[in-house]
Structures are given as structure tokens and as C-alpha cells.
Design an enzyme around this catalytic site. Structure first.
Site, PDB file in Angstrom:
ATOM      1  N   HIS A  15      29.505 -36.665  12.690  1.00 25.25           N
ATOM      2  CA  HIS A  15      28.550 -37.667  13.163  1.00 25.25           C
ATOM      3  C   HIS A  15      29.269 -38.874  13.764  1.00 25.25           C
ATOM      4  CE1 HIS A  15      29.529 -40.338   9.820  1.00 25.25           C
ATOM      5  NE2 HIS A  15      29.508 -39.264   9.036  1.00 25.25           N
TER       6      HIS A  15
ATOM      7  N   ARG B 248      22.550 -39.916   9.280  1.00 23.59           N
ATOM      8  CA  ARG B 248      23.595 -40.135  10.283  1.00 23.59           C
ATOM      9  C   ARG B 248      23.949 -38.846  11.008  1.00 23.59           C
ATOM     10  NH1 ARG B 248      25.676 -40.718   5.122  1.00 23.59           N
ATOM     11  NH2 ARG B 248      27.654 -39.715   4.541  1.00 23.59           N
TER      12      ARG B 248
ATOM     13  N   GLU C 290      27.796 -34.536   2.883  1.00 25.72           N
ATOM     14  CA  GLU C 290      29.120 -35.067   2.564  1.00 25.72           C
ATOM     15  C   GLU C 290      29.450 -34.848   1.090  1.00 25.72           C
ATOM     16  OE1 GLU C 290      32.070 -35.536   3.040  1.00 25.72           O
ATOM     17  OE2 GLU C 290      32.243 -37.353   4.265  1.00 25.72           O
TER      18      GLU C 290
END
Length: 247
Positions: free
Chosen positions: A10, A61, A87
Site C-alpha cells: 500500500h 490503507r 499486516e
């Protein structure tokens, strides 16, 4: 038709800009991050690498990055959010600045927790974890999606089935797949694709907003080893990431 796999971290987020451990916190892109993503979309167009489908994490994001790429390409590309691409959860380090973490942990422990395969930070405080689980991007996901802390090996374990069951079959069928995710989930994907050693993994840094391309081989694997950046300047960007302490 020959398929392809494109990995895209991202664009720069507000937490990237602030130098904090973000993990599963659902932060926004910066204006500069949006600009870099738009450049990534133009790179895909120039190289005629047009995705047939996009997989993203559930974090905004990544989702916003995917939307911007689709807008630049002028296509309504089918997009699916997959929690396994989220993540890594940095546990008790979440929200701390990297400078403060380094000062508290010391060089050796900081490096072990960030860059080794098995280093696992202390668990996130229970109240913070419960709040995180209720956030819009994570609400309703299985318990395995929101652990109180994770090692990098844990991320590899959840990423490997995505590669095996979704990405490789799609590419083998001639589809071009764009994966929009995060520094550590994409490092984990690279570790699976390229069978990276511990030393190679420790040295791997993926800059934001830079498309990394893999093509299929006749044997059902992907090439070249390490992928190929569409923008040669990405290698310099990766070196800057390394200089700041790594992905």
C-alpha cells in the site's frame, strides 16, 4: 494468455510517516501515499500489466490503494478482501514509535523481533486487543485473524494457503492477479514464492507503492526469483527502507 502475479505494498500511511509500529491498526494513506499509488497504476498501464482481479487485506490503507489503482486504470476490477493478507500484529509494540522501541529493547532484541522468523513481541494488552477486534476492518473475522501478538513465521503460515489455493491456480489459468497488502504480509508471500533463507528474509525490504512482478513458469512456479520491479528506482526505495530499519 499468460498470467502474472503483481505484489504492491500500500501507499505511504500516516503511521509510516510517523515511524510507528502499525500492525493491525487501521490507518489512512497520506497524500504522498495516494500520489505514489497513482504512479503505480500508471506503471501497470505502461507495462500492459492489467489485473483481472485484485486481492487486498481488510485494512483500509490496502483497500484504498486497490481502489486508486482501479481508478487510474479506468476499470472496475473485481476486488476481494482476504484477512490472511493483513499486516502482522506487533503485539505490545503496536502504536509505539520505532525509535522508542529501539531505545527500550536494545539493538539485538529490536532486530530479533522485527526481522527474524521466530521473534514474537510481548502480547498486546487485553483492553487494546479487545478494542482492536471491534474495529470495522477486523470485526467479525475469525479469532485466528486477530491474535494478541505474532511472529513472522505465524504470518507465513497463514499466507501459504493463499498462494497455493488462490494465487498460483489463478495465474496458471492465465489471469493477472494484483495483491495489495503490507510490508510483512508481502514479505511472507515472497518467502513462500522464493523459498527464502533466514538471511535472505532478513535482508528483504519492500517499499510502498512499487509494483513487483512475477511470471509463471511451465513447472507451476513463479519467476524471476525475487520478482521484477516495474520501476528500476524501486531498488533505491528499498534501500531507503532498509536504512530506516527495515519493512
Amino acid at each position: 494468455m499468460t498470467g502474472a502475479l503483481v505484489l504492491l505494498r500500500h501507499g505511504e500511511s500516516t503511521a509510516n510517516q510517523a515511524g510507528t509500529f502499525t500492525g493491525l491498526l487501521d490507518v489512512l494513506l497520506t497524500a504522498r501515499g495516494e500520489e505514489h499509488v497513482e504512479q503505480a497504476g500508471r506503471l501497470l498501464a505502461v507495462h500492459h500489466v492489467i489485473p483481472d482481479l485484485i486481492l487486498t487485506s481488510t485494512l483500509q490503507r490496502a483497500v484504498h490503494t486497490a481502489d486508486l489503482v482501479s481508478d487510474v486504470l479506468g476499470r472496475d476490477i473485481p476486488t476481494t478482501a482476504v484477512w490472511e493478507l493483513n499486516e502482522r500484529n506487533f503485539g505490545a509494540l503496536t502504536g509505539m514509535t520505532k525509535a522508542a522501541s529501539l531505545a527500550a529493547l536494545g539493538d539485538a532484541e529490536y532486530l530479533r523481533l522485527r526481522r527474524s522468523r521466530d521473534g514474537r513481541p510481548a502480547p498486546m494488552p487485553l483492553r487494546q486487543w479487545l478494542t482492536l477486534r471491534r474495529s470495522p476492518a477486523l470485526r467479525g473475522l475469525p479469532r485466528a485473524a486477530v491474535r494478541r501478538t505474532q511472529s513472522f513465521a505465524d504470518v507465513i503460515t497463514r499466507i501459504r494457503p493463499v498462494l497455493r489455493d488462490r494465487l498460483l491456480p489463478a495465474v496458471a489459468a492465465g489471469r493477472t492477479v494484483l495483491v495489495v497488502a503490507h510490508g510483512n504480509s508481502l514479505r511472507a508471500l515472497c518467502a513462500c514464492i522464493d523459498d527464502l533463507s533466514d538471511a535472505e528474509l532478513a535482508e528483504l525490504n519492500l517499499p510502498t507503492g512499487q509494483p513487483l512482478l512475477y511470471r509463471p513458469t511451465g513447472a507451476g512456479s513463479l519467476q524471476p526469483r525475487g520478482g521484477e520491479y516495474l520501476d528500476p528506482a524501486a531498488h533505491h526505495a528499498a534501500a531507503l527502507v532498509a536504512a530506516e530499519g527495515g519493512t
